[in-house]
Design a protein around this motif. Sequence first.
Motif, PDB file in Angstrom:
ATOM      1  N   LEU A 262       0.819  -1.206   0.000  1.00 39.97           N
ATOM      2  CA  LEU A 262       0.000   0.000   0.000  1.00 39.97           C
ATOM      3  C   LEU A 262       0.855   1.260   0.000  1.00 39.97           C
ATOM      4  O   LEU A 262       0.417   2.312  -0.456  1.00 39.97           O
ATOM      5  CB  LEU A 262      -0.925   0.009   1.230  1.00 39.97           C
ATOM      6  CG  LEU A 262      -1.842  -1.213   1.380  1.00 39.97           C
ATOM      7  CD1 LEU A 262      -2.732  -1.038   2.596  1.00 39.97           C
ATOM      8  CD2 LEU A 262      -2.686  -1.409   0.128  1.00 39.97           C
ATOM      9  N   PHE A 263       2.051   1.148   0.525  1.00 36.76           N
ATOM     10  CA  PHE A 263       2.961   2.295   0.565  1.00 36.76           C
ATOM     11  C   PHE A 263       4.392   1.780   0.645  1.00 36.76           C
ATOM     12  O   PHE A 263       4.669   0.765   1.288  1.00 36.76           O
ATOM     13  CB  PHE A 263       2.663   3.183   1.781  1.00 36.76           C
ATOM     14  CG  PHE A 263       3.635   4.316   1.957  1.00 36.76           C
ATOM     15  CD1 PHE A 263       3.555   5.451   1.154  1.00 36.76           C
ATOM     16  CD2 PHE A 263       4.639   4.245   2.907  1.00 36.76           C
ATOM     17  CE1 PHE A 263       4.456   6.493   1.313  1.00 36.76           C
ATOM     18  CE2 PHE A 263       5.539   5.282   3.073  1.00 36.76           C
ATOM     19  CZ  PHE A 263       5.449   6.407   2.262  1.00 36.76           C
ATOM     20  N   GLN A 264       5.285   2.506  -0.029  1.00 33.01           N
ATOM     21  CA  GLN A 264       6.707   2.135   0.019  1.00 33.01           C
ATOM     22  C   GLN A 264       7.543   3.393  -0.124  1.00 33.01           C
ATOM     23  O   GLN A 264       7.248   4.258  -0.947  1.00 33.01           O
ATOM     24  CB  GLN A 264       7.040   1.156  -1.104  1.00 33.01           C
ATOM     25  CG  GLN A 264       8.511   0.735  -1.167  1.00 33.01           C
ATOM     26  CD  GLN A 264       9.265   1.379  -2.323  1.00 33.01           C
ATOM     27  OE1 GLN A 264       9.917   2.404  -2.150  1.00 33.01           O
ATOM     28  NE2 GLN A 264       9.175   0.767  -3.500  1.00 33.01           N
ATOM     29  N   ALA A 265       8.563   3.520   0.708  1.00 31.88           N
ATOM     30  CA  ALA A 265       9.461   4.670   0.624  1.00 31.88           C
ATOM     31  C   ALA A 265      10.879   4.219   0.961  1.00 31.88           C
ATOM     32  O   ALA A 265      11.076   3.362   1.823  1.00 31.88           O
ATOM     33  CB  ALA A 265       9.021   5.774   1.583  1.00 31.88           C
ATOM     34  N   HIS A 266      11.839   4.794   0.259  1.00 30.93           N
ATOM     35  CA  HIS A 266      13.243   4.528   0.566  1.00 30.93           C
ATOM     36  C   HIS A 266      13.695   5.600   1.562  1.00 30.93           C
ATOM     37  O   HIS A 266      14.290   6.602   1.197  1.00 30.93           O
ATOM     38  CB  HIS A 266      14.081   4.562  -0.705  1.00 30.93           C
ATOM     39  CG  HIS A 266      15.428   3.940  -0.543  1.00 30.93           C
ATOM     40  ND1 HIS A 266      16.395   3.995  -1.524  1.00 30.93           N
ATOM     41  CD2 HIS A 266      15.995   3.247   0.484  1.00 30.93           C
ATOM     42  CE1 HIS A 266      17.479   3.364  -1.107  1.00 30.93           C
ATOM     43  NE2 HIS A 266      17.257   2.915   0.109  1.00 30.93           N
ATOM     44  N   ASN A 267      13.385   5.354   2.830  1.00 26.14           N
ATOM     45  CA  ASN A 267      13.558   6.382   3.859  1.00 26.14           C
ATOM     46  C   ASN A 267      15.017   6.678   4.179  1.00 26.14           C
ATOM     47  O   ASN A 267      15.346   7.802   4.556  1.00 26.14           O
ATOM     48  CB  ASN A 267      12.844   5.961   5.149  1.00 26.14           C
ATOM     49  CG  ASN A 267      11.528   6.691   5.325  1.00 26.14           C
ATOM     50  OD1 ASN A 267      11.021   7.302   4.393  1.00 26.14           O
ATOM     51  ND2 ASN A 267      10.963   6.642   6.519  1.00 26.14           N
ATOM     52  N   HIS A 268      15.884   5.658   4.061  1.00 31.55           N
ATOM     53  CA  HIS A 268      17.278   5.833   4.459  1.00 31.55           C
ATOM     54  C   HIS A 268      18.188   5.267   3.366  1.00 31.55           C
ATOM     55  O   HIS A 268      17.952   4.179   2.845  1.00 31.55           O
ATOM     56  CB  HIS A 268      17.539   5.145   5.802  1.00 31.55           C
ATOM     57  CG  HIS A 268      16.604   5.616   6.887  1.00 31.55           C
ATOM     58  ND1 HIS A 268      16.813   6.767   7.601  1.00 31.55           N
ATOM     59  CD2 HIS A 268      15.439   5.091   7.340  1.00 31.55           C
ATOM     60  CE1 HIS A 268      15.823   6.929   8.464  1.00 31.55           C
ATOM     61  NE2 HIS A 268      14.977   5.910   8.321  1.00 31.55           N
ATOM     62  N   LYS A 269      19.208   6.022   3.032  1.00 39.31           N
ATOM     63  CA  LYS A 269      20.046   5.704   1.877  1.00 39.31           C
ATOM     64  C   LYS A 269      20.787   4.382   2.032  1.00 39.31           C
ATOM     65  O   LYS A 269      20.769   3.540   1.133  1.00 39.31           O
ATOM     66  CB  LYS A 269      21.042   6.835   1.651  1.00 39.31           C
ATOM     67  CG  LYS A 269      21.952   6.613   0.455  1.00 39.31           C
ATOM     68  CD  LYS A 269      22.920   7.773   0.279  1.00 39.31           C
ATOM     69  CE  LYS A 269      23.864   7.525  -0.890  1.00 39.31           C
ATOM     70  NZ  LYS A 269      24.847   8.622  -1.059  1.00 39.31           N
ATOM     71  N   ASP A 270      21.453   4.189   3.178  1.00 42.61           N
ATOM     72  CA  ASP A 270      22.315   3.011   3.339  1.00 42.61           C
ATOM     73  C   ASP A 270      21.676   1.892   4.147  1.00 42.61           C
ATOM     74  O   ASP A 270      21.773   0.719   3.788  1.00 42.61           O
ATOM     75  CB  ASP A 270      23.638   3.423   3.991  1.00 42.61           C
ATOM     76  CG  ASP A 270      24.436   4.368   3.105  1.00 42.61           C
ATOM     77  OD1 ASP A 270      24.403   4.183   1.876  1.00 42.61           O
ATOM     78  OD2 ASP A 270      25.065   5.300   3.645  1.00 42.61           O
ATOM     79  N   SER A 271      21.044   2.242   5.253  1.00 43.32           N
ATOM     80  CA  SER A 271      20.490   1.192   6.108  1.00 43.32           C
ATOM     81  C   SER A 271      19.371   1.731   6.981  1.00 43.32           C
ATOM     82  O   SER A 271      19.305   2.930   7.264  1.00 43.32           O
ATOM     83  CB  SER A 271      21.590   0.596   7.003  1.00 43.32           C
ATOM     84  OG  SER A 271      22.056   1.577   7.927  1.00 43.32           O
ATOM     85  N   LEU A 272      18.498   0.816   7.378  1.00 41.45           N
ATOM     86  CA  LEU A 272      17.441   1.102   8.347  1.00 41.45           C
ATOM     87  C   LEU A 272      17.620   0.135   9.495  1.00 41.45           C
ATOM     88  O   LEU A 272      17.836  -1.058   9.277  1.00 41.45           O
ATOM     89  CB  LEU A 272      16.063   0.952   7.695  1.00 41.45           C
ATOM     90  CG  LEU A 272      14.817   1.193   8.539  1.00 41.45           C
ATOM     91  CD1 LEU A 272      13.673   1.743   7.680  1.00 41.45           C
ATOM     92  CD2 LEU A 272      14.334  -0.071   9.254  1.00 41.45           C
ATOM     93  N   THR A 273      17.512   0.622  10.738  1.00 46.79           N
ATOM     94  CA  THR A 273      17.786  -0.251  11.888  1.00 46.79           C
ATOM     95  C   THR A 273      16.590  -0.476  12.799  1.00 46.79           C
ATOM     96  O   THR A 273      16.615  -1.391  13.619  1.00 46.79           O
ATOM     97  CB  THR A 273      18.939   0.326  12.730  1.00 46.79           C
ATOM     98  OG1 THR A 273      18.603   1.664  13.137  1.00 46.79           O
ATOM     99  CG2 THR A 273      20.230   0.354  11.930  1.00 46.79           C
ATOM    100  N   SER A 274      15.520   0.345  12.671  1.00 42.12           N
ATOM    101  CA  SER A 274      14.369   0.154  13.553  1.00 42.12           C
ATOM    102  C   SER A 274      13.179   0.955  13.050  1.00 42.12           C
ATOM    103  O   SER A 274      13.341   1.975  12.371  1.00 42.12           O
ATOM    104  CB  SER A 274      14.715   0.589  14.984  1.00 42.12           C
ATOM    105  OG  SER A 274      13.631   0.360  15.864  1.00 42.12           O
ATOM    106  N   VAL A 275      11.967   0.474  13.370  1.00 41.82           N
ATOM    107  CA  VAL A 275      10.747   1.240  13.132  1.00 41.82           C
ATOM    108  C   VAL A 275       9.938   1.234  14.423  1.00 41.82           C
ATOM    109  O   VAL A 275      10.054   0.321  15.247  1.00 41.82           O
ATOM    110  CB  VAL A 275       9.897   0.669  11.973  1.00 41.82           C
ATOM    111  CG1 VAL A 275      10.626   0.789  10.661  1.00 41.82           C
ATOM    112  CG2 VAL A 275       9.477  -0.769  12.246  1.00 41.82           C
ATOM    113  N   ALA A 276       9.136   2.262  14.605  1.00 42.04           N
ATOM    114  CA  ALA A 276       8.280   2.356  15.787  1.00 42.04           C
ATOM    115  C   ALA A 276       7.000   3.067  15.401  1.00 42.04           C
ATOM    116  O   ALA A 276       6.971   3.871  14.475  1.00 42.04           O
ATOM    117  CB  ALA A 276       8.993   3.112  16.910  1.00 42.04           C
ATOM    118  N   ILE A 277       5.923   2.758  16.141  1.00 43.94           N
ATOM    119  CA  ILE A 277       4.621   3.387  15.906  1.00 43.94           C
ATOM    120  C   ILE A 277       4.073   3.902  17.228  1.00 43.94           C
ATOM    121  O   ILE A 277       4.175   3.226  18.259  1.00 43.94           O
ATOM    122  CB  ILE A 277       3.635   2.395  15.260  1.00 43.94           C
ATOM    123  CG1 ILE A 277       3.907   2.289  13.753  1.00 43.94           C
ATOM    124  CG2 ILE A 277       2.181   2.806  15.493  1.00 43.94           C
ATOM    125  CD1 ILE A 277       3.009   1.344  13.015  1.00 43.94           C
TER     126      ILE A 277
END
Length: 759
Positions: A262-277
């Motif tokens: 439903l949604f996609q974004a390349h939020n971080h150029k090299d790496s992503l380490t965590s998500v929170a809501i």
Amino acid sequence: MINRAWLGSCLQYKWQKTLGNYIAVAGSDSSVKIFDRHGQRKNELNLPGRCVGMDWDKDGDILAVISDKSSSVYLWDANVNKTSQIDSGMRDQMSFILWSKAGPLLAVGTNKGNLLIYNQQTSRKIPVLGKHTKRITCGCWSSQNLLALGSEDCSVTISNQEGDTVRQTSVRSDPADVQFSVMKTDERSSPGESTVSVAVGKKTLFLFNLNDPDNPIELAFQQRYGHIISYRWYGDGYILIGFSQGYFVVISTHIREIGQELFQAHNHKDSLTSVAISSALNKAASCGDNSIKIHDLSELKEMDAIVNLEDETQGLDQLSWTDDGQLLAVSTQRGALHVFLTRLPILGHSCGTRLAYLTSLLEVTVSNRVEGEAPVAVAVEVEPNFIAVGPYHVAVGMNNRAWFYALGDSGVCVCVFTEFVSVFCVSDYSYTWLFPDGDRKEHIVSHALTNDFLFYGTDSGVIVCILVEDWQMLNEYRHPVGIKKVFPDPNGTRLAFIDDKSDGFLLSPVNDSHVEIPSFSPTITGVLWETWPSDKGVFVSFDDDKVYTYAMHKNTIYGPRVVFVGSTKLPFSHKPLLLYNGELTCQTQSGKTSSVALSTHTFLTHTHSPGAHTYTPEELGKQLTQALMLKRFPEAWELCKVLGGPAGWAEMGRSCLIHMEVELAVRVFRMSGNVGMVMSLQGIKGIEDRRSLLAGHLAMFLNDYNLAQDLYLESSCPNTALENKSLFSWVTWYFQPKQEVSYTLKPLQDRWVPPLWGG
């Protein structure tokens, strides 16, 4: 915050559940440090080895910690700041710990797959040997007290609170991040959390429906995303997933949407380490590289905020929000912990045109933009839950204590306690009075203080007015039902109040006369009076979504009345603090103020900013109506000149007659060329009995003959009603269009009758 013992290692940390007053942090050393929300160390738990797990119970009262070199579970009680231990009875190393989110149950898993369920309330221990054949690595409690566990034996078990296995399934690789939730289906066969989700081998997401165990769903994702770092359920069956290559993806578990992004974004150029809501904020956050990016869940495409941590060159690690969404913590790869304030409690107060509002957890800002005073930041002792301000002092308080801060050298009245007491300070002396006195059994539920008066309302429906000068009661009004809130105007001559039925009324403390406020929404939470000197009778009520504008018309031919002018939509999470000349100053969750122009005052944009916008005749007509309802006659005059036609002058003239503004009405009807009405008004200008006799004449001019007759009979000259009886009949006949008349009107003799119309 940075501790030398943490440097060079990733941190474990847990926010206190529900309250969020404490955060427990563990590094590579053998200790768990507990800090309050302001970064001050509260306590430290020294362990025999490295901390391998910790969790807070559902109420945030008890922190449970396990170590790699002990069979004991360490418990820290936040209420009494004391540590205790319980022996798990397990002989192998503990690997997992988790409190139930629905009761006092604590689950502890071990390296050999054994399980302990401990009841904190009864101290009962239930050991379950061989729950898994290898190390228990992850788990989750459901709201129905089911426990899902994942193990290195590539299986997931679901157990009841007695430890009995009720479901079990195998997965292809090591399970991680087990969670309970509800899938988005057309028909939910049973209430509660019936779906277990597991990240399998960091590549797929495994969905196991307890009501349909034979048909699990396994979702795979594009290889370019990298492996699954973490995921969170939110809303009606949606899942937000963070991937190692910096991608941020949202999917739905609705059976018709499974497999669709439903949604996609390349939020971080090299790496992503965590998500929170944060469900409290309705926001999602991801961290990676050296930045945090925050999205609003209702509009994911819009980036809500970006926080860059330039000094964290080694990268960020884990994100976590407090339950109320006020604080967001992020740990880093080098062993530091940063805490950001993402939402402030909306606390503010006004005195005249001066504002005091919370701008940080321990800072209150006092400002007076109307008077051109520079804002003053006041550092306070506590994180307050109420604020009050006067001309020279600001007060903050928590529970039953208050702190006062001087802003000048003179004395001030400051409202302090919302239930028991107000404090009045003069120079270097303080006097305290307690209301009500001991003989009265009622409870004060609301109070307010002006420069001269103290008002309070009780649960029995009594509103009391106290003169501040000598603290003597001036007036007591009794309402049929209990009082919720009272809101006096700045002078204390009028008071709006809300009762237990959520109805609104306007009270005159001078004579106890009161009128009901029309169109008063039951969701109203507050009232503000206009502080612009020329608009003393204007006030607004507000709830979370709208502001409602009212005008008090004190002197009309109909008597005192309150009219509803219109409503204005309030931006999300804006709390009105001040109303000045049709402009609301609101406090926001960011600790700032924002201005909202009332839609009922659009006429100000024309009269104050000529040439800024070209209005249609319909818009100008609406503005004229608003100005007249608010008794803004100078602005109405200008609008009539712009409109140019007789309709505008006629509307303004009618309003002048209703408000008994005879002199102004003469000018208005002269502008419209209505000579007859001008002569009529000039003939009654000298009448002293305004309330009845003058009002009767004006009602007659407005063709309200029944009202005119009633007013004449109440007046100092009741015979006027009889004298005008034949006139009423003649006027009624005159307006009958082309009817046969079978009677003869007798001429009016021996008196002069003011003409009712020109021409």
